[in-house]
Design an enzyme around this catalytic site. Structure first.
Site, PDB file in Angstrom:
ATOM      1  N   GLU A   1      14.678   2.414  -0.972  1.00 38.44           N
ATOM      2  CA  GLU A   1      15.962   1.354  -2.307  1.00 38.44           C
ATOM      3  C   GLU A   1      15.657   0.967  -3.340  1.00 38.44           C
ATOM      4  OE1 GLU A   1      18.601   0.733   1.352  1.00 38.44           O
ATOM      5  OE2 GLU A   1      17.147   0.612   1.949  1.00 38.44           O
TER       6      GLU A   1
ATOM      7  N   ARG B   1       1.253  -1.023  -0.305  1.00 41.06           N
ATOM      8  CA  ARG B   1       0.283  -0.359   0.056  1.00 41.06           C
ATOM      9  C   ARG B   1       1.568   0.478   0.750  1.00 41.06           C
ATOM     10  NH1 ARG B   1      -4.341   1.531   4.184  1.00 41.06           N
ATOM     11  NH2 ARG B   1      -5.595   2.886   3.849  1.00 41.06           N
TER      12      ARG B   1
END
Length: 679
Positions: free
Chosen positions: A642, A565
């Site tokens: 990342e 989400r």
């Protein structure tokens, strides 16, 4: 509290601290006023290996103190040997702090540091990583605690691709350098420090100085990229100098010193072997990674670990090989392990597709695993194939001629490339406190750090939904170790870890109906399965390569992600794009240039160490799929900090091959590496 309030999570709320930052009102670590403050200037070692015999100062200088191992107070050992500053005569790398000059002004400290003389007994040093180094060994574990090796079946059989890739040393270099102001009030140590983990820094300083009352304040942080995840020498030096002088002391690391004492990404050499049937079914995946660490600390980058999760194959092996050199200690840098490892794997998969005459997307889809390839653990969710297919449609992949060097416009060769991405989904123990305020608002307190990613804003959104109120009724407090203990802002785990604690505290407050509630996630997280939890993505790049000069331009860069989400689409997009631009830098610009004779990176500033600028970024975009994964945490969110850098370098390098027919396996792709092949 009302159940009719619109959901805050999922809305593009602007960063709450934005006005403070653009008006200059936000305070960073070095900007807190202190009475009678003194300034510390770090004196680095000019040699990579040896013994410091003496420090000879100029008596006419205005130094308040010059600290070195000959006179510095003894401090306790920490888990990190780099923090034993000024405690030993040994010099382990060029740039290591060997003295600290303290003066009334920054200028006086800097001048005194320049005029003092270091008497050093230099020794022969070794600074070069190579795969035939006689001191290479296999570490017991690689970061953070993965086995260094894995093996299934018979990976020694014949393969179609057997190639070696290399990546240079890369440097984090956040906009705000490492900086600390330390002040002692009796046995209480207060530290204003730029870091990613106030709770952790406080615990470390307490251990080093043998005190319990340590408070670390980290209200705003100008980036970290992993280099500020644990205490660095500047924090210990500032506290040490403050104890000696009895005054607050400020220590700011210079840009040049940032290249040696705060960490970097290790250079790597990687051998990849891939075998497959002619229909594209992979039979062998073998990934061997070579990296370096310092004499002081074993830091073993987990370069080949991501290969264990990406593709199915019955015969597989991964391994890590490490050598300790007279060089600075590598550290965490954005997507440690995954960024260099996936560059090699995803370029090798592209080479396999060319060898087989297959579309590189279809090859990846054909080898999609149904569960973790090595452990068999089911994935909580995995939509990598959806990223590839829907990303290809958005990018315009259909109709691509798979042959290289087929499209030219004027002097420009044009090509497109693709690469996959993955990053583990993690959560770490944290605690949060929620209090009902007399004015109807709620104070949410957690010792988290906001590096500029929007953590403060997202936690406000999570708390608002958990309490059933609007975001204007949430007063968020972070960036202070005196607040409930939070995990590090690293590993793309911040929002999941802190958001879980905040959600729990808010729910507890609603249930108890009182004025305050505290929630700690430690036991819940310890019970979680750690395997089978990942975010995924697919990167697409279009490049132009000048046939005359070898210049590479990235015309288009697109990332399609599936990361649970999305809590705030505005900050999420910023995270994705930032990672992709960092990947562009890894592919084309960034390179620590080593001078083996001196054991140092010679381009130790932002004039010589190149990163992408605005003119380098042409068309760039990111999108994501709507993914629901209720097994990972109460918000259903995965990390996004990342994964943008994982895969984007490989997509660019694969596009360069498609444009020119040249495989560059040694990053960065400089024009000289292309021009040699053009001739």
């Amino acid at each position: 509290m009302s159940a009719t309030v619109p959901s805050a999570v999922g809305s593009p709320l602007a960063r709450l601290e934005g006005p403070l930052k653009v008006t200059g009102a936000a305070k960073y670590a070095a900007e807190y006023p202190q009475d009678d403050i003194a300034y510390g200037w770090i004196v680095p070692s000019p040699v990579p290996r040896g013994r410091l015999i003496d420090v000879i100062t100029d008596p006419t200088d205005d130094a308040v103190a010059v600290l070195w191992h000959g006179n510095a107070p003894e401090i306790a050992a920490a888990d990190d040997p780099e923090l034993a500053v000024l405690q030993s005569e040994r010099i382990s790398y060029r740039g290591q702090p060997v003295a600290l000059v303290v003066a009334d002004t920054l200028e006086a400290a800097r001048y005194a540091a320049r005029t003092l003389r270091l008497e050093i007994e230099a020794e022969e040093h070794d600074a070069v990583l190579r795969i035939d180094h006689p001191d290479l060994y296999t570490p017991e574990k690689v970061n953070p605690a993965f086995p260094a090796e894995s093996m299934m079946g018979d990976p020694d059989q014949e393969v179609l691709v057997d190639v070696v890739y290399s990546t240079p040393a890369l440097h984090n270099n956040p906009m705000e350098p490492h900086a600390t102001i330390a002040r002692w009030d009796g046995d209480q140590l207060t530290v204003f420090d730029s870091n990613q983990h106030p709770s952790g820094i406080a615990a470390t300083l307490g251990q080093v100085f043998g005190v319990e009352n340590v408070r670390v304040i980290t209200e705003h942080v100008g980036g970290g990229f992993g280099s500020k995840g644990t205490a660095r020498p500047n924090a210990v030096l500032a506290a040490l100098a403050a104890k000696v002088t009895g005054r607050p002391v400020k220590v700011v690391v210079t840009r040049q010193q940032m290249f040696s004492i705060v960490g970097h990404r290790t250079p790597t050499v990687q051998r990849i072997r891939l075998g497959a049937d002619r229909d594209g079914t992979m039979t062998v995946i073998d990934h061997q990674a070579y990296s370096q660490s310092s004499r002081l600390l074993e830091f073993a980058e987990q370069t080949a670990v991501s290969t264990r999760h990406m593709y199915a194959a019955p015969n597989r092996r991964t391994g890590h090989h490490l050598v300790r050199l007279d060089m600075p200690t590598p550290r965490w840098m954005r997507a440690p392990g995954e960024a260099p490892g996936m560059f090699a794997l995803e370029c090798a998969v592209d080479e396999l597709a060319a060898e087989l005459g297959m579309d590189p997307i279809e090859l990846r889809i054909r080898n999609e695993p149904s569960a973790e390839p090595e452990s068999g653990t089911p994935f909580t969710s995995r939509h990598y194939v959806d990223c590839l297919r829907q990303g290809a449609e958005r990018f315009g992949w259909a109709g691509r001629d798979p042959r290289p060097r087929q499209r030219r416009e004027g002097d420009w060769w044009i090509g497109t490339g693709v690469a996959g991405a993955t990053y583990p989904t993690m959560a770490q123990p944290s605690a949060a406190r929620v209090s009902a305020l007399p004015d109807g608002r709620f104070e949410v307190a957690i010792g988290a750090a906001d590096l500029g990613t929007g953590a403060r804003t997202i936690l406000t959104q999570i708390a608002a939904d958990a309490l059933g109120v609007g975001v204007d009724r949430i007063a968020i407090r972070i960036g202070d170790s005196s607040l409930p203990q939070a995990s590090v802002a690293g590993g793309s785990s911040g929002s999941a870890s802190w958001g879980w604690a905040v959600t729990g505290a808010c729910r507890a407050l609603r249930e108890n109906g009182g004025d305050q509630a505290v929630f700690d996630t430690t036991e819940l997280i310890e019970q979680q399965e750690k395997d089978g939890r990942h975010a995924f993505g697919a990167h697409f790049a279009e490049v132009r390569v000048d046939a005359v000069t070898g210049e590479v331009r990235v015309s288009r860069l697109f990332g399609m992600y599936t990361a649970g989400r999305i809590l705030n689409p505005r900050t999420a997009r910023s995270q994705f794009l930032g990672g992709m631009i960092m990947g562009m830098g890894m592919a084309l610009h960034e390179e620590g240039v080593l001078d083996p004779a001196f054991g140092e990176w010679v381009n130790n500033d932002l004039a010589g160490y190149h990163i992408p600028a605005h003119a380098d970024v042409e068309e760039i975009d990111a999108a994501w799929l709507d993914e629901h994964d209720e097994q990972i945490n109460p918000m259903g969110s995965k990390g996004i900090g990342e994964i943008g850098i994982v895969g984007s370098p490989a997509a660019i390098v694969n596009a360069i091959w498609h444009a020119t027919g040249i495989r560059v396996r040694d990053l960065p792709v400089r024009l000289d590496k292309l021009l040699d092949e053009f001739r």
